[in-house]
Write a protein that holds these residues in place. Structure first.
Motif, short mmCIF file in Angstrom:
data_model
loop_
_atom_site.label_atom_id
_atom_site.label_comp_id
_atom_site.label_asym_id
_atom_site.label_seq_id
_atom_site.Cartn_x
_atom_site.Cartn_y
_atom_site.Cartn_z
N ILE A 160 -37.84 -2.80 -2.42
CA ILE A 160 -36.68 -3.59 -2.05
C ILE A 160 -35.42 -2.97 -2.64
N ARG A 178 -29.61 -5.50 -2.04
CA ARG A 178 -29.89 -6.71 -1.28
C ARG A 178 -29.41 -7.95 -2.00
N LEU A 219 -33.88 -12.55 0.75
CA LEU A 219 -35.30 -12.23 0.56
C LEU A 219 -36.20 -13.23 1.28
N GLU A 227 -41.31 -11.07 0.35
CA GLU A 227 -40.60 -10.14 -0.52
C GLU A 227 -40.47 -10.69 -1.94
#
Length: 273
Positions: free
Chosen positions: A185, A189, A194, A198
């Motif tokens: 990941i 982000r 998410l 994730e």
């Protein structure tokens, strides 16, 4: 530095030597390295006390003394606690010497950011910065659901969220970068982007990376040593941290190095989505 694996390693190696020993004398070389309680000096409070156990909370060491006193030690960036079986001449950056009934413990810190605070044990959590720490990532109670709850409705980057000790205790730059790489990941982000899957993957990666760091006795690039003065070996297993511009060990693409949340951040833009 040190982060959770390093502090846990210091805890384990120091406890082997000092548990049950009486602190006979305190030698203060730089008095600002310690803090007493209210109007009582550090030396007065600590001298004559016996070390019962050594615990850890996040990046803090909790040295439990008898008569309900706890020493909260934070290494910050370059702090060390080293045990010596024999009397040892203090080094240049040694600030405090704890003379025990057997041996000595030296607290040293090149950058002078580390501190040791004496506080009544019953106030150890409520009366210190420990009360604001997030959950311990290696405890059984830390689940993917807890991680999701800690993220809440934040919109900041994953890197910033995981560095925040109020969200999760013990993670720093090294283990955040490594956990995000293992989870696949991107550190850029937003936590609000998410998926459940994730979050679950990130939860597992955090626990795996931290445990691997402890098993390797921490990461030693510069200053970190355990209580025996020994280096850790986790730097040999690092996938991204400190490797900006080098090829990714999974795909071969050059790792990117950016500034994120005020910290140098290394990741693979191909492997980390």
């Amino acid at each position: 530095m040190p982060e959770l694996p390093e502090v846990e390693t210091i805890r384990r190696t120091l406890a082997q030597h000092v548990t049950g020993l009486e602190i006979r004398e305190i030698k203060l070389i730089w008095s600002s390295a310690v803090c007493g309680w209210e109007d009582q000096s550090f030396e007065y409070l600590v001298t004559g006390r016996r070390i019962k156990t050594i615990d850890r909370r996040g990046k803090y060491l909790l040295i439990r003394l008898d008569e309900d006193l706890t020493l909260i030690a934070h290494m910050r960036m370059t702090g060390r606690l080293n045990y010596y079986a024999e009397s040892q001449e203090p080094e240049k950056h040694t600030h405090v010497v704890f003379q025990l009934e057997h041996g000595e413990v030296h607290f040293s810190d090149v950058r002078k950011f580390g501190r040791i605070q004496a506080i009544p044990t019953q106030l150890c959590i409520s009366g210190s910065s420990l009360c604001k720490l997030g959950p311990e990532p290696l405890e059984a109670e830390f689940t993917p659901e807890v991680l999701k709850e800690r993220f809440g409705k934040k919109t900041l980057s994953l890197k910033a969220a995981l560095l925040d000790q109020h969200v999760l205790a013990g993670l720093g730059n090294i283990y955040v970068d490594e956990s995000l790489f293992q989870a696949g990941i991107s550190p850029e982000r937003g936590v609000d982007t998410l998926s459940e899957e994730e979050i679950s993957r990130l939860h597992g990666a955090i626990r795996n990376v931290l445990q691997a760091g402890i098993d390797a006795q921490g990461t030693s690039f510069r200053d970190y040593r355990d209580a025996n003065g020994e280096k850790g070996s986790f730097e040999r297993a690092l996938q991204v941290y400190g490797r900006g511009g080098e090829p990714c060990k999974l795909c071969g693409q050059a790792l990117e190095r950016i500034r994120l949340a005020g910290r140098t951040t290394v990741f693979c833009s191909k492997c980390q989505r």
